[in-house]
Motif scaffolding. Structure first.
Motif, mmCIF file in Angstrom:
data_model
loop_
_atom_site.group_PDB
_atom_site.id
_atom_site.type_symbol
_atom_site.label_atom_id
_atom_site.label_comp_id
_atom_site.label_asym_id
_atom_site.label_seq_id
_atom_site.Cartn_x
_atom_site.Cartn_y
_atom_site.Cartn_z
ATOM 1 N N ASP A 84 24.546 76.442 7.534
ATOM 2 C CA ASP A 84 23.270 76.969 7.060
ATOM 3 C C ASP A 84 23.466 77.953 5.908
ATOM 4 O OD1 ASP A 84 21.849 75.559 8.867
ATOM 5 O OD2 ASP A 84 21.582 77.195 10.294
ATOM 6 N N SER A 85 22.472 78.023 5.044
ATOM 7 C CA SER A 85 22.383 79.088 4.052
ATOM 8 C C SER A 85 20.904 79.276 3.742
ATOM 9 C CB SER A 85 23.161 78.758 2.773
ATOM 10 O OG SER A 85 22.637 77.609 2.145
ATOM 11 N N ASN A 86 20.574 80.418 3.160
ATOM 12 C CA ASN A 86 19.182 80.711 2.836
ATOM 13 C C ASN A 86 18.275 80.762 4.060
ATOM 14 O OD1 ASN A 86 19.437 81.049 0.031
ATOM 15 N ND2 ASN A 86 19.422 78.845 -0.287
ATOM 16 N N LYS A 87 18.827 81.214 5.182
ATOM 17 C CA LYS A 87 18.014 81.469 6.367
ATOM 18 C C LYS A 87 17.520 82.910 6.279
ATOM 19 C CE LYS A 87 18.648 77.486 8.383
ATOM 20 N NZ LYS A 87 17.549 76.538 8.629
ATOM 21 N N LEU A 134 25.611 94.099 10.282
ATOM 22 C CA LEU A 134 25.871 92.777 9.709
ATOM 23 C C LEU A 134 27.318 92.366 9.911
ATOM 24 C CD1 LEU A 134 25.021 90.355 7.808
ATOM 25 C CD2 LEU A 134 25.907 91.769 5.923
ATOM 26 N N GLU A 135 27.492 91.091 10.216
ATOM 27 C CA GLU A 135 28.796 90.434 10.171
ATOM 28 C C GLU A 135 28.615 89.178 9.329
ATOM 29 O OE1 GLU A 135 30.333 89.612 14.050
ATOM 30 O OE2 GLU A 135 29.861 91.615 14.812
ATOM 31 N N GLY A 136 29.490 88.950 8.356
ATOM 32 C CA GLY A 136 29.364 87.799 7.476
ATOM 33 C C GLY A 136 28.724 88.167 6.156
ATOM 34 N N GLU A 137 27.992 87.223 5.559
ATOM 35 C CA GLU A 137 27.410 87.442 4.239
ATOM 36 C C GLU A 137 25.891 87.341 4.275
ATOM 37 O OE1 GLU A 137 28.026 85.968 -0.405
ATOM 38 O OE2 GLU A 137 28.792 84.728 1.234
ATOM 39 N N ALA A 138 25.243 88.237 3.548
ATOM 40 C CA ALA A 138 23.776 88.222 3.484
ATOM 41 C C ALA A 138 23.311 88.895 2.206
ATOM 42 C CB ALA A 138 23.173 88.930 4.699
ATOM 43 N N LEU A 177 20.557 85.087 5.046
ATOM 44 C CA LEU A 177 21.895 84.966 5.591
ATOM 45 C C LEU A 177 22.594 83.701 5.110
ATOM 46 C CD1 LEU A 177 20.271 86.803 7.689
ATOM 47 C CD2 LEU A 177 22.103 86.234 9.265
ATOM 48 N N ASN A 178 23.875 83.844 4.796
ATOM 49 C CA ASN A 178 24.727 82.695 4.525
ATOM 50 C C ASN A 178 25.244 82.150 5.857
ATOM 51 O OD1 ASN A 178 26.132 80.773 3.132
ATOM 52 N ND2 ASN A 178 27.426 82.175 1.999
ATOM 53 N N GLY A 179 25.937 81.011 5.817
ATOM 54 C CA GLY A 179 26.437 80.404 7.042
ATOM 55 C C GLY A 179 27.351 81.325 7.831
ATOM 56 N N LYS A 180 27.224 81.291 9.143
ATOM 57 C CA LYS A 180 28.040 82.053 10.089
ATOM 58 C C LYS A 180 27.832 83.561 9.994
ATOM 59 C CE LYS A 180 32.041 80.308 8.935
ATOM 60 N NZ LYS A 180 33.511 80.042 8.960
ATOM 61 N N ALA A 181 26.694 83.982 9.490
ATOM 62 C CA ALA A 181 26.397 85.417 9.412
ATOM 63 C C ALA A 181 25.623 85.856 10.651
ATOM 64 C CB ALA A 181 25.612 85.739 8.153
ATOM 65 N N LYS A 182 25.759 87.134 10.983
ATOM 66 C CA LYS A 182 25.093 87.687 12.167
ATOM 67 C C LYS A 182 24.427 89.004 11.795
ATOM 68 C CE LYS A 182 26.132 89.598 16.767
ATOM 69 N NZ LYS A 182 27.228 89.850 17.739
ATOM 70 N N LEU A 183 23.136 89.096 12.056
ATOM 71 C CA LEU A 183 22.370 90.306 11.777
ATOM 72 C C LEU A 183 21.766 90.827 13.084
ATOM 73 C CD1 LEU A 183 21.193 92.129 9.413
ATOM 74 C CD2 LEU A 183 19.099 90.788 9.706
#
Length: 332
Positions: free
Chosen positions: A130-133, A166-170, A145-151
């Motif tokens: 996923d991306s752009n969620k 945050l964990e990952g990219e956003a 959020l980019n793929g595999k990100a956690k907010l």
């Protein structure tokens, strides 16, 4: 994926901290936990308020004295009944009833006070491909959020600061509020803003921040407590306890969000890295010669198939797709 976040809270530590019973070392360690974990910080803050709520409930309890309630009821019964037997039988019954009324009243008051201040935390995790969620927070800020990100974020911002983790990219587009800073807590660092847009990558080995607009304060919190102020176009990276500020010269750094890619005399092996990050696929090459081919082209929100077809047409190549893996081959 969105879900309520369960918490395993060490209430003994929280109690020791709030009562001033921790030694200097334990207190410093506990503060570090609070600084790096907005969920825990909120719970500690709520627990501190509980001390005031207890005083409030005790004050209310004094106003509803059971003996006073009993005496008033007994007087009414005594006025209406001349027999002592009736009075004595009523004694225990009415006292018990008065106590029940008071206890129920205090329970309702305490429950109302507690629920009024209770903050629910939610977790949003984007899937691998996923991306752009995007998530719109309670203050109107948007997080993509980019793929595999956690907010992790609260359903409502109630404290003096708006805190998420945050964990990952956003990518963050923050609603301006000069009276309430927006803080992103990541492992070993903190990003603080009032209203701006920027990209964050938070991984175990590094943390990166790229500012698109406004100003961002990027702080390291574990060791030297370094801090840098970033403005539009500034880029900073925290790695191995070293915080460095520079300018971003990668045209494709935000391609995962914008789906815009620019390749100027770039080798196909480097083009592949951008494609992997943008479309969440794995790219391989049939030979090293193919990987060294140069590309000059741009893409703007093109589907993956169109990107691959154009690249192959330009370089006289073909490709094979196996699941999420792309293999570039010599043209056939």
């Amino acid at each position: 994926m969105k879900n309520e976040t369960p918490h395993k809270i060490n209430w003994e530590n929280i109690s020791s901290y709030l009562n001033g019973e921790m030694n200097k070392e334990d207190k410093a360690a506990f503060k570090k936990l609070i600084d790096s974990n907005p969920e825990y910080a909120k719970i500690v803050a709520a627990s501190e308020k509980d001390l005031n709520w207890v005083e409030e409930v005790m004050h209310i309890r004094k106003q509803y004295n059971t003996n006073n309630a009993w005496n008033k009821v007994c007087k009414q019964i005594s006025d209406r009944n001349s027999g002592n037997s009736i009075y004595l039988n009523a004694n225990s019954i009415v006292r018990f009833a008065a106590m029940i009324v008071v206890v129920i009243g205090l329970g309702l008051i305490s429950n109302t006070i507690y629920n009024k201040h209770l903050t629910t935390y939610q977790t949003f995790i984007s899937q691998v491909h996923d991306s752009n969620k995007s998530i719109v927070l309670a203050d109107g800020s948007t997080v993509t959020l980019n793929g595999k990100a956690k907010l992790v974020y609260p359903g409502k911002f109630e404290a003096s600061a708006r805190i998420v983790s945050l964990e990952g990219e956003a990518f963050f587009d923050i609603t301006k509020n000069p009276n309430k800073a927006f803080i992103i807590a990541v492992k070993g660092a903190e990003i603080k803003v009032l209203g701006t847009s920027f990209n964050v990558i938070a991984k175990d080995d590094k943390i990166e921040v790229l500012v698109e607009s406004g100003k961002v304060q990027f702080s390291e919190i574990d060791n030297n407590k370094e801090s840098v102020m970033l403005e539009k176009g500034d880029f900073a990276i925290l790695k191995e306890n070293s915080l460095n500020k520079t300018l971003m010269n990668d045209d494709n750094y935000l391609s995962w969000k914008t789906k815009k890619m620019v390749f100027r005399g770039m080798q196909l092996k480097n083009v592949a890295k951008v494609i992997e990050r943008t479309y969440h696929v794995s790219v391989q090459f049939e030979s090293d010669d193919i990987a060294r081919e140069n590309i000059n082209t741009t893409f703007d929100q093109d589907p993956l198939k169109d990107v691959l077809d154009r690249l192959c047409m330009s370089l006289n190549l073909s490709y094979e797709k196996k699941g999420q893996t792309i293999i570039f081959k010599k043209g056939s």
